[in-house]
Design a protein around this motif. Structure first.
Motif, PDB file in Angstrom:
ATOM      1  N   GLU A  28      40.000  47.717  52.254  1.00  0.00           N
ATOM      2  CA  GLU A  28      39.582  46.960  51.072  1.00  0.00           C
ATOM      3  C   GLU A  28      38.930  45.630  51.459  1.00  0.00           C
ATOM      4  OE1 GLU A  28      42.826  46.472  48.338  1.00  0.00           O
ATOM      5  OE2 GLU A  28      43.274  48.618  48.325  1.00  0.00           O
ATOM      6  N   VAL A  29      38.685  45.438  52.779  1.00  0.00           N
ATOM      7  CA  VAL A  29      38.149  44.178  53.288  1.00  0.00           C
ATOM      8  C   VAL A  29      36.874  44.471  54.072  1.00  0.00           C
ATOM      9  CG1 VAL A  29      38.629  42.178  54.753  1.00  0.00           C
ATOM     10  CG2 VAL A  29      40.485  43.236  53.456  1.00  0.00           C
ATOM     11  N   ASN A  30      35.807  43.737  53.771  1.00  0.00           N
ATOM     12  CA  ASN A  30      34.551  43.907  54.493  1.00  0.00           C
ATOM     13  C   ASN A  30      34.773  43.629  55.971  1.00  0.00           C
ATOM     14  OD1 ASN A  30      31.870  42.702  55.618  1.00  0.00           O
ATOM     15  ND2 ASN A  30      31.294  43.887  53.796  1.00  0.00           N
ATOM     16  N   SER A  31      34.137  44.383  56.827  1.00  0.00           N
ATOM     17  CA  SER A  31      34.356  44.282  58.267  1.00  0.00           C
ATOM     18  C   SER A  31      33.898  42.949  58.860  1.00  0.00           C
ATOM     19  CB  SER A  31      33.666  45.434  58.993  1.00  0.00           C
ATOM     20  OG  SER A  31      32.270  45.376  58.779  1.00  0.00           O
ATOM     21  N   SER A  32      33.084  42.181  58.140  1.00  0.00           N
ATOM     22  CA  SER A  32      32.615  40.897  58.667  1.00  0.00           C
ATOM     23  C   SER A  32      33.573  39.740  58.368  1.00  0.00           C
ATOM     24  CB  SER A  32      31.236  40.564  58.081  1.00  0.00           C
ATOM     25  OG  SER A  32      31.331  40.330  56.684  1.00  0.00           O
ATOM     26  N   VAL A  33      34.618  39.977  57.584  1.00  0.00           N
ATOM     27  CA  VAL A  33      35.574  38.929  57.215  1.00  0.00           C
ATOM     28  C   VAL A  33      36.368  38.483  58.441  1.00  0.00           C
ATOM     29  CG1 VAL A  33      37.679  38.496  55.881  1.00  0.00           C
ATOM     30  CG2 VAL A  33      35.741  39.646  54.804  1.00  0.00           C
ATOM     31  N   VAL A  47      34.975  40.177  50.223  1.00  0.00           N
ATOM     32  CA  VAL A  47      33.824  39.752  51.009  1.00  0.00           C
ATOM     33  C   VAL A  47      33.860  38.236  51.187  1.00  0.00           C
ATOM     34  CG1 VAL A  47      32.343  41.682  50.324  1.00  0.00           C
ATOM     35  CG2 VAL A  47      32.356  39.594  48.965  1.00  0.00           C
ATOM     36  N   THR A  48      33.264  37.766  52.276  1.00  0.00           N
ATOM     37  CA  THR A  48      33.221  36.333  52.561  1.00  0.00           C
ATOM     38  C   THR A  48      32.284  35.625  51.592  1.00  0.00           C
ATOM     39  OG1 THR A  48      33.602  36.757  54.904  1.00  0.00           O
ATOM     40  CG2 THR A  48      32.663  34.621  54.341  1.00  0.00           C
ATOM     41  N   ASN A  49      32.730  34.442  51.135  1.00  0.00           N
ATOM     42  CA  ASN A  49      31.862  33.546  50.378  1.00  0.00           C
ATOM     43  C   ASN A  49      31.424  32.477  51.380  1.00  0.00           C
ATOM     44  OD1 ASN A  49      31.046  31.148  48.956  1.00  0.00           O
ATOM     45  ND2 ASN A  49      31.861  32.076  47.097  1.00  0.00           N
ATOM     46  N   PRO A  50      30.220  32.606  51.956  1.00  0.00           N
ATOM     47  CA  PRO A  50      29.799  31.707  53.033  1.00  0.00           C
ATOM     48  C   PRO A  50      29.742  30.232  52.632  1.00  0.00           C
ATOM     49  CG  PRO A  50      28.231  33.513  52.765  1.00  0.00           C
ATOM     50  CD  PRO A  50      29.221  33.613  51.661  1.00  0.00           C
ATOM     51  N   GLU A  51      29.277  29.955  51.420  1.00  0.00           N
ATOM     52  CA  GLU A  51      29.162  28.570  50.969  1.00  0.00           C
ATOM     53  C   GLU A  51      30.533  27.906  50.880  1.00  0.00           C
ATOM     54  OE1 GLU A  51      27.750  31.154  49.086  1.00  0.00           O
ATOM     55  OE2 GLU A  51      25.767  30.930  49.991  1.00  0.00           O
ATOM     56  N   GLU A  52      31.483  28.574  50.248  1.00  0.00           N
ATOM     57  CA  GLU A  52      32.816  27.995  50.098  1.00  0.00           C
ATOM     58  C   GLU A  52      33.555  27.928  51.435  1.00  0.00           C
ATOM     59  OE1 GLU A  52      35.293  28.817  46.776  1.00  0.00           O
ATOM     60  OE2 GLU A  52      33.577  29.333  45.513  1.00  0.00           O
TER      61      GLU A  52
END
Length: 70
Positions: A28-33, A47-52
């Motif tokens: 349930e987690v994107n592999s880039s996290v 998914v990662t929120n890059p800005e935050e």
């Protein structure tokens, strides 16, 4: 829904959501996290929120600088 990745253990990603740690299955987690990322649920996966994530990193670095300065 947003959270902060605390780390990974076995087949789980540990995400702090509203002050509580939750073990989320890796599927349930994107592999880039990565650990310390701010993540959001997009309806299918976390998914990662890059800005935050960048804002959080800057805040932590500022706090660390304040602690270690004379």
């Amino acid at each position: 829904m947003k959270g902060i990745v605390e780390g990974f253990e076995d087949n789980y990603c540990i995400i702090e959501i509203e002050g509580n740690s939750k073990n989320v299955p890796l599927n349930e987690v994107n592999s880039s996290v990565k650990t310390c990322d701010v993540v959001e649920w997009n309806g299918h996966e976390w998914v990662t929120n890059p800005e935050e994530t960048q804002i959080r990193i800057k805040e932590i670095k500022s706090l660390m600088k304040d602690v270690w300065e004379d």
